[in-house]
Motif scaffolding. Structure first.
Motif, PDB file in Angstrom:
ATOM      1  N   THR A 176       0.812  -1.218   0.000  1.00  0.00           N
ATOM      2  CA  THR A 176       0.000   0.000   0.000  1.00  0.00           C
ATOM      3  C   THR A 176       0.846   1.269   0.000  1.00  0.00           C
ATOM      4  O   THR A 176       0.538   2.220  -0.717  1.00  0.00           O
TER       5      THR A 176
ATOM      6  N   GLN B 155     -10.060  -2.756  -0.226  1.00  0.00           N
ATOM      7  CA  GLN B 155      -9.161  -3.801  -0.706  1.00  0.00           C
ATOM      8  C   GLN B 155      -9.614  -5.179  -0.256  1.00  0.00           C
ATOM      9  O   GLN B 155     -10.268  -5.323   0.771  1.00  0.00           O
TER      10      GLN B 155
ATOM     11  N   GLY C 289      -7.287  -3.393  -4.812  1.00  0.00           N
ATOM     12  CA  GLY C 289      -8.459  -2.556  -4.705  1.00  0.00           C
ATOM     13  C   GLY C 289      -9.553  -3.066  -5.624  1.00  0.00           C
ATOM     14  O   GLY C 289      -9.307  -3.851  -6.548  1.00  0.00           O
TER      15      GLY C 289
END
Length: 175
Positions: free
Chosen positions: A38, A156, A162
């Protein structure tokens, strides 16, 4: 009594099997080809947005005369430039400017079915290798439209993808 350490989180991937992100897709847990984390993806997004702000400020200055070029551009033009960058670059070369600088790329996600034997595998049982081709303009367009809506990109799954990547059939991996 249950402890916090026993609970885990959806952000940690599949905690029940101890497998890392990407294992259900046949991707390595770490190293090249592993799903991007991320932090790297957010930094790449910030680089892309900064570049779009600069382009918008230079080409589409708004009516208010701001001296700082990052806030001078028209907001709608900035969003349009961001969308155009994502569709064209992800669709044709597999990465945006931010992805390239942070050693990431967007690839087509391996087709994985619900049952055993339904995913794409070669006769040796190993996952099909990534041919290195970009996802294409249609997948990139689907991914970009949902990315512009923000919420699908924030939500997510256990693999760290995502909803915009799931809908587009893509995954962001490390180079």
């Amino acid at each position: 009594m249950a402890r916090r350490e026993d609970m885990g989180s959806g952000l940690e991937g599949d905690v029940t099997s101890g497998a890392g992100a990407g294992t259900r897709l046949g991707l390595p847990v770490s190293g090249p080809g592993s799903p991007a984390r991320t932090g790297r993806r957010l930094l790449a997004l910030a680089v892309d947005w900064l570049a779009c702000l600069l382009i918008s400020g230079a080409l589409f200055p708004s009516s208010r005369a701001a001296t700082f070029s990052l806030v001078r551009g028209d907001p709608t033009a900035t969003l349009g430039i961001f969308a155009l960058e994502n569709v064209l670059l992800v669709g044709t070369v597999g990465h945006t400017l931010g992805h390239r600088l942070l050693n990431l790329r967007v690839r087509t996600a391996p087709a994985v079915g619900a049952g055993a034997g339904t995913d794409r595998r070669v006769s040796s049982g190993s996952p099909v290798s990534d041919p290195g081709r970009p996802p294409g303009l249609v997948r990139a367009a689907v991914r970009t439209v949902l990315l512009l809506l923000v919420i699908p990109a924030v939500v997510q799954d256990g693999e760290g993808r995502g909803l915009h990547d799931r809908a587009g059939g893509t995954v962001i991996v490390r180079r």
